[in-house]
Design a protein around this motif. Structure first.
Motif, mmCIF file in Angstrom:
data_model
loop_
_atom_site.group_PDB
_atom_site.id
_atom_site.type_symbol
_atom_site.label_atom_id
_atom_site.label_comp_id
_atom_site.label_asym_id
_atom_site.label_seq_id
_atom_site.Cartn_x
_atom_site.Cartn_y
_atom_site.Cartn_z
ATOM 1 N N THR A 158 0.838 -1.208 0.000
ATOM 2 C CA THR A 158 0.000 0.000 0.000
ATOM 3 C C THR A 158 0.865 1.246 0.000
ATOM 4 O OG1 THR A 158 -1.801 1.156 1.105
ATOM 5 C CG2 THR A 158 -0.214 0.053 2.534
ATOM 6 N N VAL A 159 0.308 2.313 -0.601
ATOM 7 C CA VAL A 159 0.937 3.642 -0.542
ATOM 8 C C VAL A 159 -0.016 4.517 0.270
ATOM 9 C CG1 VAL A 159 1.659 5.658 -1.884
ATOM 10 C CG2 VAL A 159 2.067 3.343 -2.768
ATOM 11 N N PRO A 171 5.706 10.381 13.642
ATOM 12 C CA PRO A 171 6.859 10.919 12.922
ATOM 13 C C PRO A 171 7.727 9.854 12.247
ATOM 14 C CG PRO A 171 7.264 10.953 15.270
ATOM 15 C CD PRO A 171 5.884 10.399 15.098
ATOM 16 N N VAL A 172 7.476 8.590 12.556
ATOM 17 C CA VAL A 172 8.313 7.511 11.995
ATOM 18 C C VAL A 172 8.060 7.375 10.504
ATOM 19 C CG1 VAL A 172 8.845 5.029 12.143
ATOM 20 C CG2 VAL A 172 8.126 6.304 14.189
ATOM 21 N N ASN A 173 9.089 7.153 9.704
ATOM 22 C CA ASN A 173 8.903 6.909 8.278
ATOM 23 C C ASN A 173 8.270 5.530 8.104
ATOM 24 O OD1 ASN A 173 8.983 6.621 5.553
ATOM 25 N ND2 ASN A 173 11.196 6.916 5.330
ATOM 26 N N PRO A 174 7.058 5.478 7.530
ATOM 27 C CA PRO A 174 6.335 4.198 7.475
ATOM 28 C C PRO A 174 6.809 3.261 6.368
ATOM 29 C CG PRO A 174 4.972 5.958 6.599
ATOM 30 C CD PRO A 174 6.270 6.585 7.005
ATOM 31 N N VAL A 175 7.649 3.771 5.455
ATOM 32 C CA VAL A 175 8.053 2.929 4.321
ATOM 33 C C VAL A 175 8.783 1.691 4.846
ATOM 34 C CG1 VAL A 175 9.447 2.786 2.217
ATOM 35 C CG2 VAL A 175 8.161 4.880 2.745
ATOM 36 N N GLY A 176 8.306 0.511 4.429
ATOM 37 C CA GLY A 176 8.879 -0.750 4.903
ATOM 38 C C GLY A 176 8.115 -1.338 6.086
ATOM 39 N N GLN A 177 7.299 -0.509 6.753
ATOM 40 C CA GLN A 177 6.489 -0.985 7.874
ATOM 41 C C GLN A 177 5.234 -1.695 7.327
ATOM 42 O OE1 GLN A 177 7.384 -0.140 11.207
ATOM 43 N NE2 GLN A 177 9.225 0.900 10.448
ATOM 44 N N TYR A 178 4.422 -2.223 8.244
ATOM 45 C CA TYR A 178 3.209 -2.927 7.816
ATOM 46 C C TYR A 178 1.982 -2.324 8.454
ATOM 47 C CZ TYR A 178 6.024 -6.519 5.594
ATOM 48 O OH TYR A 178 6.876 -7.171 4.755
ATOM 49 N N VAL A 179 0.884 -2.292 7.707
ATOM 50 C CA VAL A 179 -0.427 -2.001 8.307
ATOM 51 C C VAL A 179 -1.284 -3.247 8.118
ATOM 52 C CG1 VAL A 179 -0.387 0.500 7.950
ATOM 53 C CG2 VAL A 179 -1.306 -0.982 6.164
ATOM 54 N N THR A 180 -2.219 -3.442 9.047
ATOM 55 C CA THR A 180 -3.055 -4.625 8.990
ATOM 56 C C THR A 180 -4.485 -4.227 8.708
ATOM 57 O OG1 THR A 180 -1.621 -5.399 10.749
ATOM 58 C CG2 THR A 180 -3.532 -6.770 10.234
ATOM 59 N N ILE A 181 -5.119 -4.921 7.729
ATOM 60 C CA ILE A 181 -6.546 -4.697 7.476
ATOM 61 C C ILE A 181 -7.230 -6.062 7.604
ATOM 62 C CG2 ILE A 181 -8.305 -3.950 5.835
ATOM 63 C CD1 ILE A 181 -6.180 -2.186 4.522
ATOM 64 N N SER A 182 -8.173 -6.138 8.539
ATOM 65 C CA SER A 182 -8.899 -7.396 8.812
ATOM 66 C C SER A 182 -7.930 -8.568 8.977
ATOM 67 C CB SER A 182 -9.879 -7.713 7.673
ATOM 68 O OG SER A 182 -10.630 -6.589 7.358
ATOM 69 N N GLY A 183 -6.831 -8.293 9.691
ATOM 70 C CA GLY A 183 -5.884 -9.358 9.990
ATOM 71 C C GLY A 183 -4.838 -9.609 8.933
ATOM 72 N N THR A 184 -4.990 -9.049 7.743
ATOM 73 C CA THR A 184 -3.991 -9.264 6.697
ATOM 74 C C THR A 184 -2.974 -8.134 6.707
ATOM 75 O OG1 THR A 184 -5.778 -10.194 5.386
ATOM 76 C CG2 THR A 184 -3.687 -9.733 4.233
ATOM 77 N N PRO A 185 -1.678 -8.417 6.758
ATOM 78 C CA PRO A 185 -0.679 -7.352 6.741
ATOM 79 C C PRO A 185 -0.388 -6.869 5.322
ATOM 80 C CG PRO A 185 0.384 -9.460 7.090
ATOM 81 C CD PRO A 185 -1.067 -9.764 6.919
ATOM 82 N N TYR A 186 -0.245 -5.562 5.189
ATOM 83 C CA TYR A 186 0.121 -4.944 3.907
ATOM 84 C C TYR A 186 1.361 -4.109 4.144
ATOM 85 C CZ TYR A 186 -4.601 -6.234 2.464
ATOM 86 O OH TYR A 186 -5.738 -6.917 2.188
ATOM 87 N N ARG A 217 -8.751 -8.998 -2.372
ATOM 88 C CA ARG A 217 -8.541 -9.196 -0.938
ATOM 89 C C ARG A 217 -9.456 -8.358 -0.059
ATOM 90 N NH1 ARG A 217 -2.482 -10.636 0.338
ATOM 91 N NH2 ARG A 217 -1.780 -11.323 -1.705
ATOM 92 N N ILE A 218 -9.820 -7.176 -0.556
ATOM 93 C CA ILE A 218 -10.562 -6.268 0.330
ATOM 94 C C ILE A 218 -12.044 -6.258 0.010
ATOM 95 C CG2 ILE A 218 -10.774 -3.864 1.103
ATOM 96 C CD1 ILE A 218 -7.933 -3.914 1.466
ATOM 97 N N VAL A 219 -12.416 -6.053 -1.266
ATOM 98 C CA VAL A 219 -13.834 -5.970 -1.611
ATOM 99 C C VAL A 219 -14.429 -7.365 -1.759
ATOM 100 C CG1 VAL A 219 -15.498 -5.123 -3.303
ATOM 101 C CG2 VAL A 219 -13.491 -3.760 -2.736
ATOM 102 N N GLY A 220 -13.696 -8.215 -2.481
ATOM 103 C CA GLY A 220 -14.211 -9.561 -2.710
ATOM 104 C C GLY A 220 -15.383 -9.550 -3.651
ATOM 105 N N GLY A 221 -16.293 -10.468 -3.492
ATOM 106 C CA GLY A 221 -17.467 -10.512 -4.359
ATOM 107 C C GLY A 221 -17.186 -11.314 -5.616
ATOM 108 N N THR A 222 -18.175 -11.371 -6.492
ATOM 109 C CA THR A 222 -18.077 -12.229 -7.665
ATOM 110 C C THR A 222 -17.397 -11.551 -8.842
ATOM 111 O OG1 THR A 222 -20.299 -11.505 -8.179
ATOM 112 C CG2 THR A 222 -20.055 -13.686 -7.155
#
Lengths: 410, 250
Positions: A158-159, A171-186, A217-222
């Motif tokens: 993610t950007v 203030p930490v530079n987030p580049v290289g870090q992870y965020v989690t959405i519904s348990g999945t790390p990005y 991964r996020i919206v899903g559906g058909t």
């Protein structure tokens, strides 16, 4: 009598009745200040809108899906997902669409909770392709943007927009870090530079991901290839009309629709957004201008009133001036120049008041006020014209006085 | 006043080839006022000649028509019929602009009410007729100062009218009447608002002007004022009742 003498006389007369002159000018002052402020507000609002649209990325066309019909109930535009990734790909063809400079399909998921350890932040997740950056006219503050490879592999990257990044990582530079959405790390691969906000969205609060990542991964559906919006950027401002034509032709061919009644998409231009917004603003400005014009009219009547009183009060003086050789023309000019000086004084002070208001008011209201020099000059001219216009009748009355009667008056 | 040559010399003095030309020449002048269907003849058939250098008092009770006559003489009003030559110019058929010009060039007015502009200094008041004649500012200053010195107010140039006595104000008005060097000084009850010492003061000034060769016409209803003139014209019921020399000042 020379003009410089007439003007000097008028100035003397105005100065010798300071209070009265000040009150007379006040009417004009208020009117002119109102004009300067309303025009400034109107222009400020237009400036704001066009700034916002520029922030969106220049020369932009926004393609939205058409409406759906479910059980006889027709939904609005955007209620059916008639646009697909294939449409976006077709539009990016440089052969079929030479006027189109870039295409960015969008799939959004609103109100997604992003977690960084114990910190969380709810924002909009935007799925798009690598061309989004140039289409929206954005730049990166650090890291890199999503790549075609990320898109192909539906990578978990993610950007983050600048506000989102600072909310989650401080203030930490987030580049290289992870965020989690519904348990999945990005993994955070980049941070966008700040771009302010437009009328509906905060451009600095979103998380950008590859289109495929969001759809799978996020919206899903058909239907995993359906697109919510396609941003189409014309290669240049002069090619916007051509880009519009090409977009329409390509999509109509692809969707096998030809007439506007069966078209299942809509194309909005920045211009149409701009004109809608500015027409709302100009209605408001017209109303305010009407009020300001009314104020000016009242101010002008005030000038006339005072000048009539002044003619009455100075009947003897007029008689004397005539006896000493003042012609009706001289007398008329004298009173006209007095009235226009009152107008000019009011006008100048009104402009000062308007500009002052333009500097102070934005601290209390959210609207910006733009002072334009041509309008300031027009206002001053209007003030003089009002002075002269409403001074004509009193001046003519003064010029017509018979010197004998005028000298006899008490 | 040796330093005021332009003021001391009369424009149509004896050296002038047209010395014999009268300052005022009225021929069968009538003035009729009409209110609805009622006609009132304020001046009936007045013929009158006043020569340069004369000091004339026009007397008459109120309602005699002397004010109407004074308005006609001052070119503030025009006669209904008859002819009026002022310094050789026929003013009978002039329009308002031309009359204003004639007043400016030929007549110096002195009014009972002084009629000074309260917001202006003595000098600016005196300059006023020259401003209407579009005389350049510096020239105006100079002549205004000379005129005020001539009436003995050289030290009051910057005073406003309300800072001066009645006599002084009237002397400012006389200076204003002199400043454009007119053919005729026309004074309408000039002492009517003055106490006896100021009256004496102003009358002395008129006497001096006369002695210097100026033409002075003074309208009054006071016998002692009229006595100072050289010639007295009595007006009664709009016509000249008597016209004769007083054997007065000259």
């Amino acid at each position: 009598m020379t003009w410089s003498d007439i003007l000097a006389n008028s100035w003397d007369a105005i100065r010798s009745h300071k209070m009265r002159s000040a009150l007379t000018s006040l009417g004009i002052l208020i009117g002119i200040a109102a004009v300067v402020l309303t025009v400034g507000l109107g222009q400020g609002a237009q400036q704001k809108v066009s700034n916002q649209l520029n922030a969106l990325g220049g020369n932009l066309l926004i393609v939205s899906p058409g409406s759906s019909t479910t059980g006889g109930v027709r939904g609005g535009f955007g209620s059916a997902s008639t646009l697909t990734m294939a449409d976006a790909t077709a539009l990016s063809s440089p052969v079929a669409a030479p006027n189109i400079g870039g295409v960015a399909p969008i799939l959004q998921a609103t109100s997604k909770e992003l977690d960084n350890g114990s910190t969380n932040w709810t924002t909009t997740v935007v799925g798009t392709t690598s061309s989004w950056l140039s289409v929206r006219g954005r730049t990166l503050a650090s890291g890199r943007f999503i790549s075609d490879a990320d898109q192909a592999s539906a990578a978990a990257v993610t950007v983050l927009a600048s506000s989102t990044a600072s909310q989650l990582f401080g203030p930490v530079n987030p580049v290289g870090q992870y965020v989690t959405i519904s348990g999945t790390p990005y993994q955070v691969i980049g941070v966008l530079a700040s771009a302010g906000s437009d009328s509906t969205t905060n451009l600095d609060d979103q998380a950008i991901m590859p289109f495929s990542t969001v759809s799978q991964r996020i919206v899903g559906g058909t239907n995993r290839t359906s697109v919510q919006t396609i941003y189409v950027k014309a290669a240049s401002a002069s090619q916007l009309a051509g880009a519009y034509q090409e977009t329409q032709t390509i999509l109509q061919n692809r969707h096998a629709t030809s007439s506007s009644s069966t078209t299942d998409f809509s194309i909005t231009t920045q211009q149409s957004v701009l004109s809608t917004t500015s027409s709302v603003d100009s209605t408001l400005t017209t109303l305010l201008m009407g009020a300001a014009a009314l104020a000016l009219l009242v101010g002008g009547i005030g000038v006339m009133n005072i000048m009539l009183v002044s003619v009455k009060e100075r009947t003897r003086e007029i008689g004397l001036r005539k006896a000493l050789g003042g012609t009706p023309t001289t007398i008329r000019r004298q009173f006209l120049s007095e009235a226009s000086m009152l107008g000019l004084t009011g006008g100048l002070l009104g402009v000062a008041g308007g500009v002052g208001g333009a500097l102070i008011l934005p601290h209390f209201i959210s609207n910006p006020i733009t002072i334009s020099v041509p309008w300031v000059l027009i206002s001053i001219a209007v003030a003089i014209v009002i002075g002269v216009g409403f001074g004509v009748y009193p001046a003519v009355r003064a010029a017509r006085l018979s010197p004998i009667d005028a000298l006899r008056s008490e | 006043m040796a330093d005021a040559p332009t003021l001391a010399r009369h424009p149509s003095s004896n050296t002038d080839p047209a010395a014999g030309q009268p300052v005022i020449e009225l021929e069968a002048v009538r003035k009729v006022y009409r209110t609805g269907t009622i006609e009132f003849e304020a001046v009936r058939n007045v013929s009158l000649v006043i020569h340069p250098g004369e000091y004339v008092a026009i007397m008459g009770p109120s309602g005699s028509g002397k004010s109407t006559l004074m308005n006609i003489l001052g070119c503030l009003d025009v006669a209904t019929s008859g002819r009026y030559l002022l310094a050789g110019e026929d003013v009978s058929d002039m329009d308002e602009d031309q009359l204003a010009d004639v007043r400016n060039r030929h007549i110096g007015f002195v009014f009972q009410q002084f009629n000074l502009l309260p917001s202006l200094s003595a000098l600016r008041n005196v300059e006023l007729p020259l401003a209407f004649a579009a005389v350049p500012r510096e020239e105006r200053r100079r002549r205004g100062r000379l005129a005020l010195e001539r009436v003995g107010l050289g030290d009051r140039l910057t005073h406003r009218p309300n800072e001066m006595s009645g006599g002084q104000q009237q002397r400012v008005a006389v200076a204003r009447a002199l400043v454009s060097d007119p053919a005729l000084v026309l004074a309408d009850e000039p002492t009517g608002n003055l106490d006896s010492s100021a009256t004496e003061d102003v009358l002395e000034l008129f006497g001096e002007l006369h002695a210097q060769g100026r033409t002075v016409v003074l309208i009054t209803h006071e016998a002692e004022v009229a006595e100072r003139a050289q010639r007295v014209i009595h007006i009664r019921d709009g016509a000249v009742a008597s016209d004769g020399l007083t054997g007065g000042t000259r």
